[in-house]
Scaffold this active site. Structure first.
Site, PDB file in Angstrom:
ATOM      1  N   GLY A  49       0.861  -1.176   0.000  1.00 30.75           N
ATOM      2  CA  GLY A  49       0.000   0.000   0.000  1.00 30.75           C
ATOM      3  C   GLY A  49       0.896   1.224   0.000  1.00 30.75           C
ATOM      4  N   SER A  51       3.227   3.307   2.557  1.00 31.13           N
ATOM      5  CA  SER A  51       3.782   3.124   3.903  1.00 31.13           C
ATOM      6  C   SER A  51       3.524   4.313   4.816  1.00 31.13           C
ATOM      7  CB  SER A  51       5.293   2.842   3.818  1.00 31.13           C
ATOM      8  OG  SER A  51       5.976   3.887   3.155  1.00 31.13           O
ATOM      9  N   CYS A  81       6.241  -5.270   0.485  1.00 30.42           N
ATOM     10  CA  CYS A  81       6.361  -3.959  -0.140  1.00 30.42           C
ATOM     11  C   CYS A  81       6.309  -2.853   0.926  1.00 30.42           C
ATOM     12  CB  CYS A  81       5.300  -3.779  -1.219  1.00 30.42           C
ATOM     13  SG  CYS A  81       5.644  -2.424  -2.366  1.00 30.42           S
ATOM     14  N   ARG A 110      12.810   3.476  -0.072  1.00 26.17           N
ATOM     15  CA  ARG A 110      11.442   3.509  -0.591  1.00 26.17           C
ATOM     16  C   ARG A 110      11.445   3.667  -2.114  1.00 26.17           C
ATOM     17  NH1 ARG A 110       9.530   7.987   0.152  1.00 26.17           N
ATOM     18  NH2 ARG A 110       7.325   7.544   0.102  1.00 26.17           N
ATOM     19  N   ARG A 140       6.136  -0.165  -7.303  1.00 25.34           N
ATOM     20  CA  ARG A 140       6.782   0.918  -6.515  1.00 25.34           C
ATOM     21  C   ARG A 140       7.551   0.300  -5.342  1.00 25.34           C
ATOM     22  NH1 ARG A 140       3.305   4.908  -4.082  1.00 25.34           N
ATOM     23  NH2 ARG A 140       1.666   3.355  -4.053  1.00 25.34           N
ATOM     24  N   HIS A 175       5.130  -8.618  -4.108  1.00 27.80           N
ATOM     25  CA  HIS A 175       3.796  -9.048  -3.694  1.00 27.80           C
ATOM     26  C   HIS A 175       3.550 -10.481  -4.143  1.00 27.80           C
ATOM     27  CE1 HIS A 175       2.178  -4.919  -2.835  1.00 27.80           C
ATOM     28  NE2 HIS A 175       3.095  -4.584  -3.718  1.00 27.80           N
ATOM     29  N   GLU A 177       1.174 -12.292  -3.024  1.00 26.71           N
ATOM     30  CA  GLU A 177      -0.266 -12.537  -2.891  1.00 26.71           C
ATOM     31  C   GLU A 177      -1.029 -12.256  -4.186  1.00 26.71           C
ATOM     32  OE1 GLU A 177       0.245  -8.190  -2.091  1.00 26.71           O
ATOM     33  OE2 GLU A 177       1.359 -10.022  -1.660  1.00 26.71           O
TER      34      GLU A 177
END
Length: 201
Positions: A49, A51, A81, A110, A140, A175, A177
């Site tokens: 998402g 941070s 992430c 980041r 990202r 990710h 998932e």
């Protein structure tokens, strides 16, 4: 065999996808937004998402300090992430007021792999995950600049660290998932199953 209760920090980000992946990996998955919900889980996923937003909402919902305490006490935690950034003891380029949970002795950069339109997928060999490489989705994504002596590097991509573990804490830049391959989640569910309080609720 006990079925661990694994929460997903449901303040912002791709919560639903993690809940599905955890359920597929034989965990009892549930969203966590408040301290009383955090107290009922054997492990926690901090999703991708934004941070800075996750940090601010965790403070607003009163869950930041209880989460830090549980991680210090050994609760298994997995960050993807933005979740990796949240588990870093230090961020190389933090935004103003950005806080982390900490738990992994690492410095994270980041958005290191570029902006949203530079997102990509790559096959990643992850130590501890058997079989073919994991298909990692990098959006990202951060990377790990450096790690302390206690941190185990689990994977690299193009010379950059993208997966680490320190004790009860696991983190990936990518990710898993989003791909339907739930082997990284299965690894984390086993960590949660090893939590002494798993199945005791």
């Amino acid at each position: 065999m006990t079925t661990p209760v694994v929460g997903v920090l449901a303040l912002q980000g791709d919560v639903r996808e993690h809940l599905i992946a955890l359920a597929s990996a034989d965990a009892l998955a549930r969203p966590v937004r408040r301290p009383e919900e955090l107290a009922e889980v054997d492990g926690l996923v901090i999703p991708g998402g934004e941070s800075t937003t996750i940090s601010k909402l965790a403070t607003l919902f009163g869950v930041m300090e209880p989460l830090r305490a549980r991680v210090r006490d050994g609760m298994p935690v997995y960050g993807t992430c933005a979740g990796m950034i949240m588990l870093a003891d230090k961020i190389l380029d933090p935004r103003s007021g950005q806080e982390t949970v900490g738990g992994i002795d690492m410095i994270v950069r980041r958005n290191a792999f570029g902006r949203q339109n530079e997102s990509f997928e790559a096959a990643v060999d992850v130590r501890g995950v058997e079989g073919a490489p994991v298909e990692g989705v990098f959006i990202r994504a951060p990377w790990v600049e450096s790690v302390g002596a206690e941190v185990e590097v689990l994977a690299e991509h193009e010379g950059h660290i993208v997966a680490v573990r320190q004790g009860n804490a696991l983190a990936t830049s990518f990710h898993p998932e989003l791909t339907g391959d739930h082997r990284v989640h299965a690894l984390f569910v086993e960590m949660a199953r090893g939590n002494p309080r798993a199945g005791s609720l």
